[in-house]
Write a protein that holds these residues in place. Sequence first.
Motif, PDB file in Angstrom:
ATOM      1  N   PRO A  21       0.853  -1.142  -0.065  1.00 34.00           N
ATOM      2  CA  PRO A  21      -0.129   0.025   0.045  1.00 34.00           C
ATOM      3  C   PRO A  21       0.567   1.187   0.151  1.00 34.00           C
ATOM      4  CG  PRO A  21      -0.785  -1.570   1.756  1.00 34.00           C
ATOM      5  CD  PRO A  21       0.463  -2.158   1.111  1.00 34.00           C
ATOM      6  N   MET A  22       0.372   2.312  -0.665  1.00 34.28           N
ATOM      7  CA  MET A  22       1.128   3.657  -0.727  1.00 34.28           C
ATOM      8  C   MET A  22       0.133   4.392   0.490  1.00 34.28           C
ATOM      9  SD  MET A  22       1.902   4.381  -4.671  1.00 34.28           S
ATOM     10  CE  MET A  22       2.767   5.978  -4.076  1.00 34.28           C
ATOM     11  N   LEU A  23       0.745   4.483   1.647  1.00 39.64           N
ATOM     12  CA  LEU A  23      -0.105   4.910   2.697  1.00 39.64           C
ATOM     13  C   LEU A  23      -0.046   6.385   2.770  1.00 39.64           C
ATOM     14  CD1 LEU A  23       0.934   2.237   5.487  1.00 39.64           C
ATOM     15  CD2 LEU A  23      -1.174   2.278   3.989  1.00 39.64           C
ATOM     16  N   SER A  24      -0.845   7.070   3.528  1.00 37.42           N
ATOM     17  CA  SER A  24      -1.077   8.567   3.619  1.00 37.42           C
ATOM     18  C   SER A  24      -0.086   8.762   4.758  1.00 37.42           C
ATOM     19  CB  SER A  24      -2.328   8.940   4.190  1.00 37.42           C
ATOM     20  OG  SER A  24      -3.290   8.771   3.016  1.00 37.42           O
ATOM     21  N   LEU A  25       0.221  10.008   5.354  1.00 33.20           N
ATOM     22  CA  LEU A  25       1.107  10.196   6.344  1.00 33.20           C
ATOM     23  C   LEU A  25       0.228  10.979   7.474  1.00 33.20           C
ATOM     24  CD1 LEU A  25       4.455  11.801   4.695  1.00 33.20           C
ATOM     25  CD2 LEU A  25       3.858   9.868   5.695  1.00 33.20           C
ATOM     26  N   GLU A  26       0.471  10.696   8.557  1.00 37.15           N
ATOM     27  CA  GLU A  26      -0.260  11.715   9.638  1.00 37.15           C
ATOM     28  C   GLU A  26       0.512  12.924   9.525  1.00 37.15           C
ATOM     29  OE1 GLU A  26      -0.257  11.604  14.395  1.00 37.15           O
ATOM     30  OE2 GLU A  26       0.535   9.846  13.418  1.00 37.15           O
ATOM     31  N   ASN A  27      -0.368  14.116  10.136  1.00 35.36           N
ATOM     32  CA  ASN A  27      -0.078  15.273   9.895  1.00 35.36           C
ATOM     33  C   ASN A  27       0.317  16.082  11.508  1.00 35.36           C
ATOM     34  OD1 ASN A  27       0.080  15.825   7.199  1.00 35.36           O
ATOM     35  ND2 ASN A  27      -2.184  16.153   7.249  1.00 35.36           N
ATOM     36  N   ALA A  28       1.205  16.941  11.287  1.00 34.90           N
ATOM     37  CA  ALA A  28       1.669  17.544  12.874  1.00 34.90           C
ATOM     38  C   ALA A  28       1.270  19.045  12.479  1.00 34.90           C
ATOM     39  CB  ALA A  28       2.934  17.304  13.293  1.00 34.90           C
ATOM     40  N   LEU A  29       0.499  19.645  13.159  1.00 34.49           N
ATOM     41  CA  LEU A  29       0.385  21.136  12.906  1.00 34.49           C
ATOM     42  C   LEU A  29       0.998  22.106  13.377  1.00 34.49           C
ATOM     43  CD1 LEU A  29      -3.551  20.865  12.198  1.00 34.49           C
ATOM     44  CD2 LEU A  29      -1.652  20.567  10.539  1.00 34.49           C
ATOM     45  N   ASN A  30       1.761  21.677  14.777  1.00 37.70           N
ATOM     46  CA  ASN A  30       2.495  22.590  15.690  1.00 37.70           C
ATOM     47  C   ASN A  30       3.602  21.703  16.146  1.00 37.70           C
ATOM     48  OD1 ASN A  30       1.160  21.207  17.707  1.00 37.70           O
ATOM     49  ND2 ASN A  30      -0.614  22.784  17.286  1.00 37.70           N
ATOM     50  N   GLU A  31       4.574  22.392  16.875  1.00 33.66           N
ATOM     51  CA  GLU A  31       5.583  21.870  17.690  1.00 33.66           C
ATOM     52  C   GLU A  31       5.294  20.808  18.702  1.00 33.66           C
ATOM     53  OE1 GLU A  31       9.766  22.967  20.187  1.00 33.66           O
ATOM     54  OE2 GLU A  31       8.291  24.631  19.357  1.00 33.66           O
ATOM     55  N   GLY A  32       4.005  21.174  19.408  1.00 35.29           N
ATOM     56  CA  GLY A  32       3.431  20.268  20.523  1.00 35.29           C
ATOM     57  C   GLY A  32       3.187  18.823  19.771  1.00 35.29           C
ATOM     58  N   GLU A  33       2.505  18.977  18.494  1.00 41.21           N
ATOM     59  CA  GLU A  33       2.034  17.677  17.925  1.00 41.21           C
ATOM     60  C   GLU A  33       3.254  16.935  17.262  1.00 41.21           C
ATOM     61  OE1 GLU A  33      -0.849  18.584  14.946  1.00 41.21           O
ATOM     62  OE2 GLU A  33      -2.259  19.096  16.497  1.00 41.21           O
ATOM     63  N   TRP A  34       4.212  17.456  16.948  1.00 41.28           N
ATOM     64  CA  TRP A  34       5.582  16.915  16.654  1.00 41.28           C
ATOM     65  C   TRP A  34       6.269  16.222  17.666  1.00 41.28           C
ATOM     66  CZ3 TRP A  34       8.778  14.103  14.377  1.00 41.28           C
ATOM     67  CH2 TRP A  34      10.177  14.084  15.016  1.00 41.28           C
ATOM     68  N   ARG A  35       6.274  16.825  18.680  1.00 46.47           N
ATOM     69  CA  ARG A  35       6.770  16.276  20.061  1.00 46.47           C
ATOM     70  C   ARG A  35       5.979  14.902  20.663  1.00 46.47           C
ATOM     71  NH1 ARG A  35      11.252  18.851  21.682  1.00 46.47           N
ATOM     72  NH2 ARG A  35      11.968  20.999  20.901  1.00 46.47           N
ATOM     73  N   ASP A  36       4.737  14.918  20.314  1.00 49.57           N
ATOM     74  CA  ASP A  36       3.834  14.030  20.745  1.00 49.57           C
ATOM     75  C   ASP A  36       4.348  12.571  19.742  1.00 49.57           C
ATOM     76  OD1 ASP A  36       2.620  15.213  22.741  1.00 49.57           O
ATOM     77  OD2 ASP A  36       0.679  15.855  21.385  1.00 49.57           O
ATOM     78  N   PHE A  37       4.530  12.993  18.501  1.00 49.49           N
ATOM     79  CA  PHE A  37       4.896  12.134  17.750  1.00 49.49           C
ATOM     80  C   PHE A  37       6.328  11.217  18.016  1.00 49.49           C
ATOM     81  CE2 PHE A  37       7.500  10.498  13.920  1.00 49.49           C
ATOM     82  CZ  PHE A  37       6.482   9.603  13.550  1.00 49.49           C
ATOM     83  N   ASP A  38       7.139  12.203  18.327  1.00 50.55           N
ATOM     84  CA  ASP A  38       8.644  11.596  19.068  1.00 50.55           C
ATOM     85  C   ASP A  38       8.592  10.688  19.915  1.00 50.55           C
ATOM     86  OD1 ASP A  38      11.712  11.875  18.866  1.00 50.55           O
ATOM     87  OD2 ASP A  38      11.282  12.612  20.709  1.00 50.55           O
ATOM     88  N   ASN A  39       7.566  11.264  20.761  1.00 51.13           N
ATOM     89  CA  ASN A  39       7.230  10.294  22.091  1.00 51.13           C
ATOM     90  C   ASN A  39       6.772   9.058  21.957  1.00 51.13           C
ATOM     91  OD1 ASN A  39       8.490  12.267  23.998  1.00 51.13           O
ATOM     92  ND2 ASN A  39       6.530  13.360  24.332  1.00 51.13           N
ATOM     93  N   ARG A  40       5.953   9.068  21.095  1.00 50.90           N
ATOM     94  CA  ARG A  40       5.165   7.695  20.528  1.00 50.90           C
ATOM     95  C   ARG A  40       6.069   6.832  19.999  1.00 50.90           C
ATOM     96  NH1 ARG A  40       1.029  11.106  18.751  1.00 50.90           N
ATOM     97  NH2 ARG A  40       1.560  10.641  16.267  1.00 50.90           N
ATOM     98  N   VAL A  41       7.005   7.275  19.037  1.00 48.44           N
ATOM     99  CA  VAL A  41       8.234   6.556  18.619  1.00 48.44           C
ATOM    100  C   VAL A  41       9.173   6.052  19.640  1.00 48.44           C
ATOM    101  CG1 VAL A  41      10.269   6.769  17.234  1.00 48.44           C
ATOM    102  CG2 VAL A  41       8.386   7.909  16.234  1.00 48.44           C
TER     103      VAL A  41
END
Length: 671
Positions: free
Chosen positions: A80-100
């Motif tokens: 599958p050619m999947l979509s990407l989750e979006n981060a709209l600000n720094e807080g959402e980016w850091r949430d992603f980093d913590n999930r990783v």
Amino acid sequence: MDHKQAHERHQDLCRRISHHNYLYHVLDEPEISDAEYDRLFRELLDIEREFPDLVTPDSPSQRVGAPPLGKFETIDHSLPMLSLENALNEGEWRDFDNRVKRGLETEDEVEYVCETKLDGVAVELVYRDRLLSLGSTRGDGMTGELITENLKTLPSIPLRLREGAPSTLEVRGEVYMDLDAFQTLNREREEQGEPPFANPRNATAGSLRQLDSKITAKRPLKIFCYGIGVMEGPAPATHADLLQHLQQWGLRVNLEQTRVVTGADGVWQEFERLLAQRDELPYEIDGMVVKVNRREWQDELGDTSRAPRWAIAIKFPPRQAETRIEEIILQVGRTGAITPVARLEPVEVSGVTVSRASLHNWDEMERLDVRVGDHVIVERAGDVIPYVVRVLTEKRNGSESVLPAPRNCPVCGSPAARIEGEVVYRCQNLSCPAKLKETIKHFASRGAMDIEGLGDRTIEQMVERKVITNFSDLYRIGKEDLFRLDRMGEKLAENLLKAIEDSKKPELARFIYALGLRHVGEHTARILARNFGTLEALTQADHEQLTQIHEIGPQVADSVVSFFRDPHNRQTLTALQQAGVEPTREERQADQSLAGKTFVFTGALTRFTRQEAQQKVEQLGGRAAGSVSKKTTAVIAGENAGGKLDKARSLGVPIWSEEQFLEMLKEENSK
């Protein structure tokens, strides 16, 4: 030449041309001139015409397009050619980093790869035995449309991968259109009465979904590859290594704007760097894609049903703003096309004050239901003129008014007509002052005849007071004619007449561009000048001679032939010649002191424009490139230089100031 000799020569030419395509389109490091490339390509075509059985699917000649399709077939993606989750600000980016980190069960900082998020169209290329066999759109991620023949027309997509590539490889990439190319395409469409594209992405999507691939071949599309699906053999251990391998195998990768960073802070710093340089890039991006670098960690994190857990797109703030249309004005271009333009209450969009926006044509106005007085959302993409995205109809109060389609030219009052099949209205008056004004403005502009002091206001007065009725009249006027203009004193008149006199020996490329042939911009004018050498030779060229030139397609050939066959145009050329206007013969200049040297310009230049800098380099046999590589001779950096400067430092490429560059030119010119 017998068949055996032809076969051997054909194979050699295919190999050599493919090699030079790789250097030009992938590495941006050409080793031969355009003229030499054209010579090789013409020889290849000659052999294939004489021995049609030698034509192979991966021959460089097979980019012209195939017969039109009735409809597109569909194809399932192996993965599958999947979509990407979006981060709209720094807080959402850091949430992603913590999930990783949680997914990897680590507290250590994770290494990420940061890439530009191109605003284009995602595609998949399937290579079997290193030969491009299938090409498709992303579609719904599971199934895409089969557009193989269209993708084959893109010069930046190799028809065969280079030695060392896997025999089976599925490549994912983004097809896009440079901003300059998009603007040129829209101008051409409007002149031809066709609806313009709203933005580069729409232009790209429309170009890829043509049932007739010959139309796609005419569109200025490019690709950057960013990943893979199925691949035979072991894949590189990191995503950064994978990108390097893709380029080595012949695929175009945006390595210049790709960074490997560590931790959430490093990613956010890179995001802010890219956001600050957004307007410097020649293409439109709407964010930055961040991927876990180690591929084994990507596998460990896995995917959801719609997006990978190891990648995210950090989106840029929108380039939109709300304002109000104060007035809709009508502009008349060189071809008589009448274009509606919205005059806006000034509003700031991405740090730039916007007071005008394109409305394109009446079909577009009707689609949007635009009225004078409407509150609207305007959007800006790079240096492209802002455009109205939508109308806020809920804010109407009843005072708004519809602008009717023009019955007459807003400048000369002559009838305005809409030819069947076109979307623009045109002034039908051959002597319309607006058309003449725009023609002369173009003729005298810096990239054309470069007549200093002949500004817009002076040209407008010259036309309105009938001092000139054709641009050839410029070379017949005297002081007494200029004294009929407002604020034209003795000194100003002398200076202007001297500038006109000094323009009589233009470079051939500049003169061709100045004539204003449809579809012939500055780059195409240089190609024509290099290939024909003299204006006389170009005026005698036929359609076949023109289309044999690399980068000259049927549309340009038609325009050139029809222009020089037109009796009125020939009369104008004769008048120019009688007035002493003689374009210089285009030859490989004796001074080739910069031959083999490549220069890159970045940042805000103050001593000259990018165009002027490129011309200075080319005049001495050098090349002005758009990206930095190990073979770059020097990077000339102005104020606020960005990613290209960083790339130069990392590669150890010399960095010069404008003063150093000019000093080098003086030394070369004095030899």
